[in-house]
Design a protein around this motif. Structure first.
Motif, PDB file in Angstrom:
ATOM      1  N   PRO A  18       0.830  -1.215   0.000  1.00 48.06           N
ATOM      2  CA  PRO A  18       0.000   0.000   0.000  1.00 48.06           C
ATOM      3  C   PRO A  18       0.858   1.256   0.000  1.00 48.06           C
ATOM      4  O   PRO A  18       1.790   1.384   0.793  1.00 48.06           O
ATOM      5  CB  PRO A  18      -0.798  -0.128   1.307  1.00 48.06           C
ATOM      6  CG  PRO A  18      -0.732  -1.574   1.673  1.00 48.06           C
ATOM      7  CD  PRO A  18       0.589  -2.059   1.176  1.00 48.06           C
ATOM      8  N   GLU A  23      -5.167   3.417   1.535  1.00 51.55           N
ATOM      9  CA  GLU A  23      -4.771   2.009   1.557  1.00 51.55           C
ATOM     10  C   GLU A  23      -3.939   1.703   2.796  1.00 51.55           C
ATOM     11  O   GLU A  23      -4.109   0.658   3.429  1.00 51.55           O
ATOM     12  CB  GLU A  23      -3.968   1.671   0.302  1.00 51.55           C
ATOM     13  CG  GLU A  23      -4.770   1.631  -0.983  1.00 51.55           C
ATOM     14  CD  GLU A  23      -3.911   1.213  -2.163  1.00 51.55           C
ATOM     15  OE1 GLU A  23      -4.417   0.448  -3.002  1.00 51.55           O
ATOM     16  OE2 GLU A  23      -2.742   1.632  -2.230  1.00 51.55           O
ATOM     17  N   GLU A  27      -4.832  -0.932   5.798  1.00 48.22           N
ATOM     18  CA  GLU A  27      -3.914  -1.986   6.208  1.00 48.22           C
ATOM     19  C   GLU A  27      -3.636  -1.908   7.705  1.00 48.22           C
ATOM     20  O   GLU A  27      -3.555  -2.937   8.394  1.00 48.22           O
ATOM     21  CB  GLU A  27      -2.613  -1.877   5.407  1.00 48.22           C
ATOM     22  CG  GLU A  27      -1.681  -3.061   5.556  1.00 48.22           C
ATOM     23  CD  GLU A  27      -2.133  -4.291   4.787  1.00 48.22           C
ATOM     24  OE1 GLU A  27      -1.335  -5.227   4.702  1.00 48.22           O
ATOM     25  OE2 GLU A  27      -3.281  -4.323   4.290  1.00 48.22           O
ATOM     26  N   SER A 179      -3.209  -6.681  -0.641  1.00 49.52           N
ATOM     27  CA  SER A 179      -2.319  -6.064   0.345  1.00 49.52           C
ATOM     28  C   SER A 179      -1.644  -7.177   1.144  1.00 49.52           C
ATOM     29  O   SER A 179      -2.097  -8.330   1.134  1.00 49.52           O
ATOM     30  CB  SER A 179      -3.121  -5.154   1.269  1.00 49.52           C
ATOM     31  OG  SER A 179      -3.901  -5.935   2.171  1.00 49.52           O
ATOM     32  N   LEU A 181      -1.659  -7.956   4.326  1.00 50.46           N
ATOM     33  CA  LEU A 181      -2.518  -8.643   5.287  1.00 50.46           C
ATOM     34  C   LEU A 181      -3.632  -9.419   4.596  1.00 50.46           C
ATOM     35  O   LEU A 181      -4.043 -10.485   5.064  1.00 50.46           O
ATOM     36  CB  LEU A 181      -3.101  -7.647   6.281  1.00 50.46           C
ATOM     37  CG  LEU A 181      -2.127  -7.236   7.394  1.00 50.46           C
ATOM     38  CD1 LEU A 181      -2.714  -6.134   8.246  1.00 50.46           C
ATOM     39  CD2 LEU A 181      -1.777  -8.434   8.261  1.00 50.46           C
ATOM     40  N   GLN A 182      -4.154  -8.903   3.487  1.00 50.23           N
ATOM     41  CA  GLN A 182      -5.128  -9.679   2.719  1.00 50.23           C
ATOM     42  C   GLN A 182      -4.504 -10.974   2.217  1.00 50.23           C
ATOM     43  O   GLN A 182      -5.126 -12.038   2.271  1.00 50.23           O
ATOM     44  CB  GLN A 182      -5.638  -8.851   1.531  1.00 50.23           C
ATOM     45  CG  GLN A 182      -6.545  -7.704   1.902  1.00 50.23           C
ATOM     46  CD  GLN A 182      -6.859  -6.823   0.701  1.00 50.23           C
ATOM     47  OE1 GLN A 182      -6.089  -6.761  -0.272  1.00 50.23           O
ATOM     48  NE2 GLN A 182      -7.989  -6.130   0.752  1.00 50.23           N
TER      49      GLN A 182
END
Length: 371
Positions: A18, A23, A27, A179, A181-182
């Motif tokens: 990001p 973004e 996050e 991202s 963490l995604q």
């Protein structure tokens, strides 16, 4: 691993760092949520319809055309039945096009069809797993600060007609960049399968098999719903899924002020529709007025800032952040499993429509003789 599943391996996950402030904030919210709500509560499957035009779209992308919120496969098939019927009635430009659409409708009226190809487009019943993040006390995650909210909250009774629709225009793309963490969540959930004695053996077997046949997962956008808990009891769902937290709050506001008073016998069901906890009807007793006032105060608290939890009459109402994941295999999103059950069987939902676009409202059913 069987020969059929030998090629069923998860694809690579593309990660993007990001860089935009929004973004980066999202996050950071996700990181905070992962730290505070580190366990998962799996609710069960939801179903919808996704499509792919393999001539024009190709690749691995699918589009959702029936929201993935239905409680059983047949509800999703019924929604597809209506989608195709109205397309034949209102959009078809030629008899041949209408004939193809009505042929698909005819199948959906009689068969438990999980995939259809109509005019070059593949329609598939897709299965998502609904889950929520919970903390150490078992409390469900509430909306995050960066979850979408309207600039000006609309509490009017007809606001729902103008609200965003869940899964509207959603493209399912397992190759889209994520991202960090995604990506971490997606990788962590790949082996997710049912376990424990509360699941029948055939459900456990289907769940384990799905990890082999559909080894990847795709995370769908967050949705929001009301969760309720009375006393020390468990949390239970109190509404359908909504696209935004504000939509869920507005539904709760209506529930507390209009539906709960009638369900509790505080306002007669035959009373004027404008009567609610904020505006009791004439003749309301003092005891009923006090109970209505408690409900109205709880609803009023929802309208102050982004309030996500209120309590009234020993029941806690929380706006819960719900997640869904689709299992993904070489041929795309997972469909219903053999152990998934439906509440009803296929049937005709609309009047007969002929190839010229004429609706026959008085036509007898096919198994009934004409008078």
């Amino acid at each position: 691993m069987s020969e059929q599943n030998a090629g069923s391996v998860p694809g690579p996950v593309v990660v993007r760092v990001p860089v935009e402030p929004v973004e980066a904030a999202m996050e950071a919210d996700a990181l905070d949520a992962a730290a505070s709500h580190s366990s998962l509560a799996v609710r069960g499957p939801l179903f919808g319809i996704a499509v792919q035009d393999r001539e024009t779209e190709g690749g691995r992308r699918w589009r959702v055309v029936v929201e993935v919120t239905h409680g059983c496969p047949q509800q999703a098939r019924d929604a597809l039945n209506s989608l195709l019927w109205f397309r034949a009635k209102d959009e078809a430009q030629a008899r041949g096009e209408r004939r193809a659409l009505l042929a698909a409708v005819a199948r959906l009226e009689k068969e438990c069809v999980d995939e259809l190809t109509v005019l070059g487009t593949v329609y598939r019943v897709v299965r998502a797993e609904e889950y929520a993040a919970v903390d150490a006390q078992g409390d469900i995650e509430t909306p995050r600060p960066t979850d979408p909210e309207p600039p000006v909250p609309d509490w009017s009774t007809d606001a729902g007609a103008r609200s965003p629709r869940i899964d509207d225009g959603l493209v399912l793309d397992p190759d889209a960049p994520l991202s960090p963490l995604q990506a971490a969540e997606r990788l962590a959930l790949r082996p997710l399968a049912y376990s424990g004695s509360r699941f029948p053996a055939h459900v456990l077997a289907d769940s384990a098999r799905a990890v082999e046949t559909h080894p990847d997962v795709l995370l769908m956008p967050a949705a929001f719903q009301i969760a309720e808990r009375s006393g020390d009891g468990p949390w239970s769902p109190g509404s359908a899924l909504h696209a935004t937290a504000h939509d869920a709050r507005r539904t709760l506001d209506f529930g507390l002020t209009w539906m709960e008073p009638r369900s509790r016998g505080l306002i007669p069901f035959g009373a004027d529709r404008t009567a609610d906890a904020r505006h009791p009807p004439a003749g309301t007793t003092d005891a009923a007025a006090a109970a209505l006032n408690a409900l109205a105060k709880a609803a009023d608290r929802l309208r102050v800032g982004r309030c996500d939890q209120v309590e009234a009459h020993n029941t806690v109402y929380r706006i819960a952040r719900s997640r869904r994941l689709l299992r993904w295999g070489p041929d795309g999103p997972e469909g219903p499993r053999p152990s998934d059950t439906s509440t009803h069987t296929p049937k005709a939902l609309h009047p007969r429509l002929d190839e010229d676009g004429t609706v026959h409202y008085d036509a007898p059913a096919e198994d009934e003789p004409a008078s």
